[in-house]
Design a protein around this motif. Sequence first.
Motif, mmCIF file in Angstrom:
data_model
loop_
_atom_site.group_PDB
_atom_site.id
_atom_site.type_symbol
_atom_site.label_atom_id
_atom_site.label_comp_id
_atom_site.label_asym_id
_atom_site.label_seq_id
_atom_site.Cartn_x
_atom_site.Cartn_y
_atom_site.Cartn_z
ATOM 1 N N ASP A 121 13.019 -35.335 -40.864
ATOM 2 C CA ASP A 121 14.427 -35.000 -41.505
ATOM 3 C C ASP A 121 15.252 -34.009 -40.530
ATOM 4 O O ASP A 121 14.708 -33.021 -40.482
ATOM 5 C CB ASP A 121 14.196 -34.413 -42.976
ATOM 6 C CG ASP A 121 15.673 -34.150 -43.781
ATOM 7 O OD1 ASP A 121 16.519 -34.630 -43.004
ATOM 8 O OD2 ASP A 121 15.780 -33.562 -44.703
ATOM 9 N N PHE A 125 17.860 -38.825 -42.260
ATOM 10 C CA PHE A 125 16.321 -39.748 -41.674
ATOM 11 C C PHE A 125 16.346 -39.911 -40.441
ATOM 12 O O PHE A 125 17.525 -40.872 -39.737
ATOM 13 C CB PHE A 125 16.186 -40.958 -42.661
ATOM 14 C CG PHE A 125 14.838 -41.603 -42.571
ATOM 15 C CD1 PHE A 125 13.734 -41.056 -43.511
ATOM 16 C CD2 PHE A 125 14.580 -42.577 -41.742
ATOM 17 C CE1 PHE A 125 12.643 -41.835 -43.357
ATOM 18 C CE2 PHE A 125 13.244 -43.025 -41.410
ATOM 19 C CZ PHE A 125 12.378 -42.662 -42.056
ATOM 20 N N HIS A 212 7.689 -30.443 -45.176
ATOM 21 C CA HIS A 212 8.557 -31.725 -45.404
ATOM 22 C C HIS A 212 8.236 -32.288 -47.075
ATOM 23 O O HIS A 212 7.181 -31.848 -47.394
ATOM 24 C CB HIS A 212 8.276 -32.798 -44.300
ATOM 25 C CG HIS A 212 6.790 -33.333 -44.342
ATOM 26 N ND1 HIS A 212 6.427 -34.225 -45.435
ATOM 27 C CD2 HIS A 212 5.916 -32.922 -43.645
ATOM 28 C CE1 HIS A 212 5.076 -34.665 -45.223
ATOM 29 N NE2 HIS A 212 4.579 -33.691 -44.078
ATOM 30 N N TYR A 373 13.643 -41.785 -49.291
ATOM 31 C CA TYR A 373 14.562 -40.715 -48.826
ATOM 32 C C TYR A 373 15.719 -40.647 -49.278
ATOM 33 O O TYR A 373 16.506 -39.796 -49.733
ATOM 34 C CB TYR A 373 14.514 -40.663 -47.166
ATOM 35 C CG TYR A 373 15.184 -39.427 -46.547
ATOM 36 C CD1 TYR A 373 14.853 -38.206 -46.434
ATOM 37 C CD2 TYR A 373 16.545 -39.843 -46.126
ATOM 38 C CE1 TYR A 373 15.557 -37.247 -45.703
ATOM 39 C CE2 TYR A 373 17.240 -38.761 -45.589
ATOM 40 C CZ TYR A 373 16.829 -37.532 -45.330
ATOM 41 O OH TYR A 373 17.670 -36.613 -44.783
#
Length: 453
Positions: A121, A125, A212, A373
């Motif tokens: 990230d 993305f 993350h 995501y």
Amino acid sequence: MDLETVKKLIKKYIPGHENFISRVQTAERYYLNDNDILHIKHSEDEKPLRNADNRIPSNFHGLLVDQKSAYMFTSPPLFDVGNKSANEKISNILGSRYTKICSRLAINASNAGVGWIHYWDNDGFKYDVIDSKQVIPIWSDTLEHELTACFRTYQELDDNGDTYHVYEYWTDKECSVFRKKIGDGLERLEMYNMFNVYDVETNGTVCNVYSHNFGRVPFIPFFNNGFHRDDLTPIKGLIDTYDKTYSGFINDLEDIQEIIFVLSGYEGESLSEFLTQLKKYKTIKLDSEDGASGGLSTLTIDIPVEAREKMLQMTRKSIFEQGKGIDPDPQNFGNSSGTALKYLYSLLELKAGMAEMEFRSGFEELIKAICDYSGIACENVTQTWTRTSVSNDTELADIAQKSVGVISQRTIIERHPFVEDADKEMERIAEEKDDSDDIMGGHNERVLEEEEQ
């Protein structure tokens, strides 16, 4: 991850990884046409009568790898998650580099047995191919054989000119980074603060841990086949044999031009005088002062040409058979029919199919990571794969023409060799039909007007 635990993991996994790196480096050398023939060392006494030492590598491995990469990914896979807007968003995230990344994955997998994609990230993305030599996977002991953690190792030069070996340890939650100077022992391993982390109290801090929210280890393997084997191993011995035979043949041709003189009874004082007389007068005097007879003869090298040619042909044929590729020799193609061309591609299709089975799971994981995501609902990922091969366009066009009225017009258009985008072609056909109808309508109106008059 604490320092001592990382040291234990490095001691456990690094030794085996060094052997893996050695195999990959060999495959990469052969891909770049830097074969072993170029690195063989000969002693001066090994062949005292030979002067030529040509070393000519053959880039069969590079050709076979590029064949497979182009065959599979000139038209890269397309993905469908059941929603048009979601498909467009996924396509935008994959970006224009997607085709190139697919090709690099295929080349890495062919040379190493596995290619790797790493995603992260960074204001969105991001993903890219990672050098397979940098990745040390840690698998679970369960039957699912899941990726539980991953080392990424590489060298880095700091601002002081010192070279460090960096170890990134990735889990499903975070990445911890450590490093040591090249040449230092593992006891000198230290934490490497390379991440800038925002903190409300300090307004930013630097640490060696990056958290993350992917919920999985952000590395995806793309295996070359079910055995995770590279493409060089089955054909390396054959390529080395071809290189030695071909280079030896060239050396013989070069050495045969050099004549070795055998002298007896020569009354001259030196061999240089002999060569001077031979060059200047085209004759030499051989009888010695005591009346003994002299003689002059030459030695030449006999070359078994037919045996060499047969050996090269057999070895070349075996390379393409064992390497599951297509020999680009023009005599293999000619004016081949579609059936003959399919047979010609049968071994390459077999190899590509084995790779596709492994790549499908990797691409599905990548698309699901993108969907998670981006907040896209994604239960099933439909993949459409297209092969790029030589075809008989005349035969395909004839089949398409004969299929009119038997199958749908769209299917005919999709299969026609001149059509790249079926949707655009359908639109063009509709526009031409509308224009034709307008013309015919105007013509009919004029005819009616003439009849009324």
